[in-house]
Design an enzyme around this catalytic site. Sequence first.
Site, PDB file in Angstrom:
ATOM      1  N   ASP A 109       0.333   4.264  -2.552  1.00 39.47           N
ATOM      2  CA  ASP A 109       0.491   5.739  -2.327  1.00 39.47           C
ATOM      3  C   ASP A 109       1.373   6.604  -2.997  1.00 39.47           C
ATOM      4  OD1 ASP A 109      -1.645   5.784  -0.542  1.00 39.47           O
ATOM      5  OD2 ASP A 109      -0.321   5.555   1.356  1.00 39.47           O
TER       6      ASP A 109
ATOM      7  N   HIS B 275       0.816  -1.136   0.105  1.00 41.79           N
ATOM      8  CA  HIS B 275      -0.161   0.021   0.031  1.00 41.79           C
ATOM      9  C   HIS B 275       0.651   1.153   0.017  1.00 41.79           C
ATOM     10  CE1 HIS B 275      -3.625   2.414   0.239  1.00 41.79           C
ATOM     11  NE2 HIS B 275      -2.790   3.146   1.202  1.00 41.79           N
TER      12      HIS B 275
ATOM     13  N   HIS C  21       3.292  10.675   2.867  1.00 40.95           N
ATOM     14  CA  HIS C  21       3.050  11.538   1.757  1.00 40.95           C
ATOM     15  C   HIS C  21       3.690  13.017   1.981  1.00 40.95           C
ATOM     16  CE1 HIS C  21      -0.384   9.280   0.896  1.00 40.95           C
ATOM     17  NE2 HIS C  21      -0.997   9.236   1.940  1.00 40.95           N
TER      18      HIS C  21
END
Length: 298
Positions: free
Chosen positions: A236, A232, A259
């Site tokens: 992202d 995952h 992020h």
Amino acid sequence: MKQRTINKSVEIVGIGLHKGVPVKMRLEPLEDDMGIVFYRNDEAISIPLSPEYVIDTQMATVIGKNDVVVSTIEHLLSAIYAYGIDNLRVVLDNDEIPILDGSSSGFCMLLDEVGIKEQTKSKKAIRVKKEVEVKSDGKFAKLLPSNHIIYDFSIDFEHPAIGEQSFRFDYSIEEYKENISRARTFGFLHEVQYLRSIGLAQGGSLDNAIVLDDQKILNPDGLRYHDEFVRHKILDAIGDMSLLGYTMIGEYNAHAGSHHLNHLLTKKLLEDPSNYEVVDLEEIKDEVESLEKAYATA
């Protein structure tokens, strides 16, 4: 190696992760060289996909303009860029992308359903020319020159269900759908409880995230991959790198990336023109034959 959009518009309704309210989202084809554009039809505001419009990276990647925001864009963008789509308008009636099942597989199914249309103009990409790296507290994310598209990620959590994990993804659309798209977002129960106490994660549930307490995974059906957590993280990262505005040719490498680090990485790459070049894939296709094969399956 032409630019791509979708054959026709398609619409879905889903729940936003943080507000927990229904969001209507419509994907619309756009002409050559239009890029990816988000449009809030409830506010009549368009927000182009660009690092300059990123306003928050704490819990998700959030873009905004004139006090109008679109949140949790990374899963949708991951699917859009994995499918090699260059031009698309994302129309929303609220400030979040639907979370669906917490992965990008639902968006992949949507794109498969509507189909991909090859356009007239040549596809452009941003090719990494020099190593670029950002670091913070033992975490890092960097880009390296390569004639492939590679995402190499490692994580290390002091949790019995996660521990150390690593995954290296050499891009193709089929490999993305099989090995990356189904990996769900994850969080810890104490974090979810805190977020809800401040009015966030209202739409979060075991149906759209992997949730862990101090010892175990709480989802009754368990994991989709034994290393779903690191996969995952790659999902992202692909979405976050799409903020560059082009397909990225190079190797992305990270340990415990986020992020926030991904956003800093895109900014650092773009701040020095000697770090990269924008190339026409028609002109350099002999150098990147692997890309032609990778895109051929869509």
